[in-house]
Design a protein around this motif. Structure first.
Motif, short mmCIF file in Angstrom:
data_model
loop_
_atom_site.label_atom_id
_atom_site.label_comp_id
_atom_site.label_asym_id
_atom_site.label_seq_id
_atom_site.Cartn_x
_atom_site.Cartn_y
_atom_site.Cartn_z
N ASN A 45 0.82 -1.17 0.06
CA ASN A 45 -0.03 0.04 0.07
C ASN A 45 0.92 1.22 0.11
OD1 ASN A 45 -2.47 -1.34 -0.17
ND2 ASN A 45 -2.74 -1.23 2.21
N LEU A 46 2.14 1.12 0.36
CA LEU A 46 3.02 2.44 0.36
C LEU A 46 3.06 2.71 -1.07
CD1 LEU A 46 5.87 1.22 2.90
CD2 LEU A 46 3.97 2.96 3.25
N ARG A 47 3.11 2.02 -2.26
CA ARG A 47 3.14 2.29 -3.47
C ARG A 47 2.19 3.34 -3.69
NH1 ARG A 47 3.44 -3.89 -5.41
NH2 ARG A 47 5.44 -4.43 -4.37
N ALA A 48 1.07 3.39 -3.11
CA ALA A 48 -0.13 4.36 -3.36
C ALA A 48 0.14 5.87 -2.86
CB ALA A 48 -1.37 3.85 -2.92
N LEU A 49 1.30 6.08 -2.09
CA LEU A 49 1.49 7.10 -1.64
C LEU A 49 2.46 8.06 -2.27
CD1 LEU A 49 1.90 5.94 2.00
CD2 LEU A 49 -0.18 7.13 1.06
N ASP A 50 2.64 9.41 -1.99
CA ASP A 50 3.71 10.29 -2.56
C ASP A 50 4.78 9.76 -2.12
OD1 ASP A 50 1.84 11.54 -4.37
OD2 ASP A 50 1.60 12.97 -2.97
N THR A 51 6.15 10.21 -2.63
CA THR A 51 7.29 9.82 -1.95
C THR A 51 7.53 10.46 -0.82
OG1 THR A 51 8.25 9.71 -4.34
CG2 THR A 51 9.95 9.92 -2.57
N GLU A 52 7.24 11.73 -0.65
CA GLU A 52 7.59 12.43 0.55
C GLU A 52 6.57 11.60 1.91
OE1 GLU A 52 6.16 14.07 -2.12
OE2 GLU A 52 8.03 14.72 -2.62
N ILE A 53 5.30 11.36 1.62
CA ILE A 53 4.82 11.06 2.63
C ILE A 53 5.21 9.16 3.02
CG2 ILE A 53 2.30 9.60 2.94
CD1 ILE A 53 1.32 11.72 1.14
N VAL A 54 5.86 8.68 1.82
CA VAL A 54 6.57 7.09 2.12
C VAL A 54 7.74 7.50 3.05
CG1 VAL A 54 7.94 5.52 1.07
CG2 VAL A 54 5.51 6.16 0.13
N GLN A 55 8.38 8.47 2.88
CA GLN A 55 9.70 8.87 3.62
C GLN A 55 9.32 9.08 5.09
OE1 GLN A 55 12.75 8.74 2.39
NE2 GLN A 55 13.19 8.68 4.79
N ASP A 56 7.95 9.95 5.06
CA ASP A 56 7.60 9.93 6.58
C ASP A 56 7.18 8.74 7.17
OD1 ASP A 56 7.98 12.86 6.79
OD2 ASP A 56 5.88 13.54 6.23
N CYS A 57 6.44 7.86 6.47
CA CYS A 57 6.34 6.43 7.18
C CYS A 57 7.63 5.83 7.57
CB CYS A 57 5.36 5.62 5.94
SG CYS A 57 3.82 6.32 5.61
#
Length: 96
Positions: A45-57
């Motif tokens: 599901n991380l694939r559905a997120l913008d790169t910046e949000i993935v980095q925060d995750c």
């Protein structure tokens, strides 16, 4: 917990309580940290997120790995707000 980690956690909490298409995925991620056995998170599901949000995750995941405190406690949010988040987004708990 560093300032960077806390800021990332706050951003994710804000997103999870928002209304964009990515919010449900962020909510699911935070619920997985809150109670993984009840709310398992599929990493794809991380694939559905913008790169910046993935980095925060990833930043928050690294922070959570130290087990300094529960994610809701770090945010200063009662556990009931996480339960409400699950209800708001229709995220069902896993019953094994």
């Amino acid at each position: 917990m560093t300032d960077e980690q806390f800021d990332a956690l706050k951003r994710l909490w804000q997103i999870a309580n928002g209304g964009s298409g990515q919010c449900r995925y962020v909510a699911a991620f935070l619920l997985g940290l809150y109670n993984g056995p009840r709310f398992p998170f599929d990493l794809t599901n991380l694939r559905a997120l913008d790169t910046e949000i993935v980095q925060d995750c990833l930043t928050v995941l690294a922070m959570d790995s130290t087990r300094a405190a529960e994610v809701h406690s770090l945010l200063g949010v009662p556990s009931e707000r996480f339960e409400q988040l699950a209800e708001d987004w229709g995220i069902k708990e896993c019953v094994a």
